[in-house]
Design an enzyme around this catalytic site. Sequence first.
Site, PDB file in Angstrom:
ATOM      1  N   CYS A  15      48.113  43.823  42.824  1.00  0.00           N
ATOM      2  CA  CYS A  15      48.758  42.955  43.805  1.00  0.00           C
ATOM      3  C   CYS A  15      50.264  43.232  43.866  1.00  0.00           C
ATOM      4  O   CYS A  15      50.674  44.235  44.422  1.00  0.00           O
ATOM      5  CB  CYS A  15      48.419  41.501  43.501  1.00  0.00           C
ATOM      6  SG  CYS A  15      48.557  40.473  44.969  1.00  0.00           S
ATOM      7  N   HIS A  27      42.790  41.340  43.264  1.00  0.00           N
ATOM      8  CA  HIS A  27      42.776  41.032  41.821  1.00  0.00           C
ATOM      9  C   HIS A  27      41.417  41.375  41.216  1.00  0.00           C
ATOM     10  O   HIS A  27      40.551  40.504  41.110  1.00  0.00           O
ATOM     11  CB  HIS A  27      43.092  39.560  41.595  1.00  0.00           C
ATOM     12  CG  HIS A  27      44.510  39.211  41.884  1.00  0.00           C
ATOM     13  ND1 HIS A  27      45.497  39.294  40.931  1.00  0.00           N
ATOM     14  CD2 HIS A  27      45.113  38.816  43.027  1.00  0.00           C
ATOM     15  CE1 HIS A  27      46.661  38.950  41.480  1.00  0.00           C
ATOM     16  NE2 HIS A  27      46.454  38.653  42.754  1.00  0.00           N
ATOM     17  N   GLU A  35      40.629  41.796  38.238  1.00  0.00           N
ATOM     18  CA  GLU A  35      40.378  41.124  36.955  1.00  0.00           C
ATOM     19  C   GLU A  35      39.548  39.855  37.121  1.00  0.00           C
ATOM     20  O   GLU A  35      38.881  39.410  36.199  1.00  0.00           O
ATOM     21  CB  GLU A  35      41.713  40.811  36.243  1.00  0.00           C
ATOM     22  CG  GLU A  35      42.578  39.707  36.841  1.00  0.00           C
ATOM     23  CD  GLU A  35      43.500  40.167  37.972  1.00  0.00           C
ATOM     24  OE1 GLU A  35      43.190  41.191  38.626  1.00  0.00           O
ATOM     25  OE2 GLU A  35      44.510  39.480  38.218  1.00  0.00           O
TER      26      GLU A  35
HETATM   27  N1  GLN Z   1      54.128  37.921  45.515  1.00  0.00           N
HETATM   28  C1  GLN Z   1      53.257  38.841  46.150  1.00  0.00           C
HETATM   29  C2  GLN Z   1      52.695  38.293  47.446  1.00  0.00           C
HETATM   30  O1  GLN Z   1      52.708  37.116  47.675  1.00  0.00           O
HETATM   31  C3  GLN Z   1      52.135  39.277  45.240  1.00  0.00           C
HETATM   32  C4  GLN Z   1      51.217  38.172  44.876  1.00  0.00           C
HETATM   33  C5  GLN Z   1      50.375  38.463  43.653  1.00  0.00           C
HETATM   34  O2  GLN Z   1      50.682  39.360  42.888  1.00  0.00           O
HETATM   35  N2  GLN Z   1      49.333  37.687  43.484  1.00  0.00           N
HETATM   36  O3  GLN Z   1      52.218  39.055  48.254  1.00  0.00           O
END
Ligand code: GLN
Length: 542
Positions: free
Chosen positions: A380, A514, A516
Amino acid sequence: MPNFIFITGGVVSSLGKGLASAALGALLQSRGFRVRLRKLDPYLNVDPGTMSPTQHGEVFVTDDGAETDLDLGHYERFTGVSAKKTDNVTTGQIYSDVIAKERKGEYLGATIQVIPHVTNAIKEFITSDLESEDFVLCEIGGTVGDIESLPFLEAIRQLGNEIGRNKTCFLHLTLVPFIAAAGELKTKPTQHSVKELQSVGIRPDIVLCRTEAQIPDEQKDKIALFCNISRNSVIEALDADNIYNVPLDYHNNGLDEAIYSHFKLKPKKPNLKIWHDIMMAIKNPEEEVNIAVVGKYTSLIDSYKSLVEALVHGGISGKIRVNITWIDASNLCNDKNFSSNFENMHGILVPGGFGERGSDGKIEAIRFARENKIPFLGICFGMQMAVIEAARNLSLIEGAGSSEFGIVKSPVVGLLKEWVKDNSVVKRSVHDDLGGSMRLGAYECHLSEGSLVEKVYSKNIIFERHRHRYEVNIDFKNQLEDKGLIFSGMSPNGILPEIIEYKDHPWFIGVQFHPELKSKPFEPHPLFREFVKASLNYSRLL
Ligand code: GLN
């Protein structure tokens, strides 16, 4: 109607009710029962999405896009049952629903009260959206005696009467502390906690006692006597050296037997092979790798709960022990001995995150992984930083940054203004509320033929869970691809970059989702399994 097991906690918080519930769910499954696990959280936030990860731990995201308590992650990891929006509720959500109904005039002039309106809403949550489960395990967050949990305790007390005591079981998790000065385990806190529970009309059927030392029989007799339960219903829950041993421990200590005896069930023999196999792999590693996780919430490891577990799972199939070294990204850039942080590291992982603080450190760590051909997994925010790193250091795009950090000259990562969900377009603007407005839940992603990720997944269409507000900006694709970055996974409409990798790097993958969140000990996520394997290969080169 399924059987309901209500899990409450007493004496202190952080006793691991979530883990206990998850392990019990796995035990019930081992006898062929279908289970569902739910969590009722007494706090006033509508969901944990807006809470700081260092206060509340990780926000777990379900396939259907709910931001939930991290305990739902334990539930999924132990039972493999995908949690839904309807499996986690908070006081905030209950009250918002009740008040919205009141505003619509749906209560026909009644005075709205905690009992019965709030408790009815809680009961409705507990009993609705069920399929054909044999057991519903319902964990009540917080500790008995908290003001916030009273409506929840009242609701489950009422349900006990309405559904019938033969269909409901109250399981209370307590602490039996060892007092070093006296050299003894003490049962008094458990007695008091049960008394507190009884004062709201709930008599526990089973008391599960967390302890750091074995509880002698006399002490168990004492707990049974003072808590007014049978001796077989006092179950010892000794601290486990590995969480995946908990189902086996509970089984050995008679927890599932106590449950079946309460419900008067005579189930078939348990099949606990998967848990034995998992523990065999964890206890007898043949190899080990060191992974550096460069993040910002390293003060509370619960912020990265699923990530840590997914790394452990990644090592299970190859009998590889994964040692994690936490590196705080915030000061990394100013570190004169920057590279010494990565000495003896066989893989570098940059996890999800929010905000500018620490981003430069993450970008430097990514550059280091890219240049030195160290296996890298960016998740992410980690993927977004990998793209910014490429934009700044390879494509030399002036002012490359993320609009999450303010106004930037070249928003290589920008605010997601619209995307497609279930065939309709979702729109967002900078003025939206923060809560619940990210791109959340499972989305389809198409993998490019011949890419590394396609090899990793052994398929070309995947569904993964998202939680982000910003996204890699497709406008910079050509400039980045010219320098060797490959956009190897895209949203089905080809607009949103979901995965990146490098042609000339042995293992470098960034993903916008994600992975995970979907990993299980009995079904490690392919990205983690392959990342750990690549790290092992790298360690052999050193
Ligand atoms: N802050 C980033 C976004 O909002 C990544 C979010 C995250 O890593 N879950 O896109």
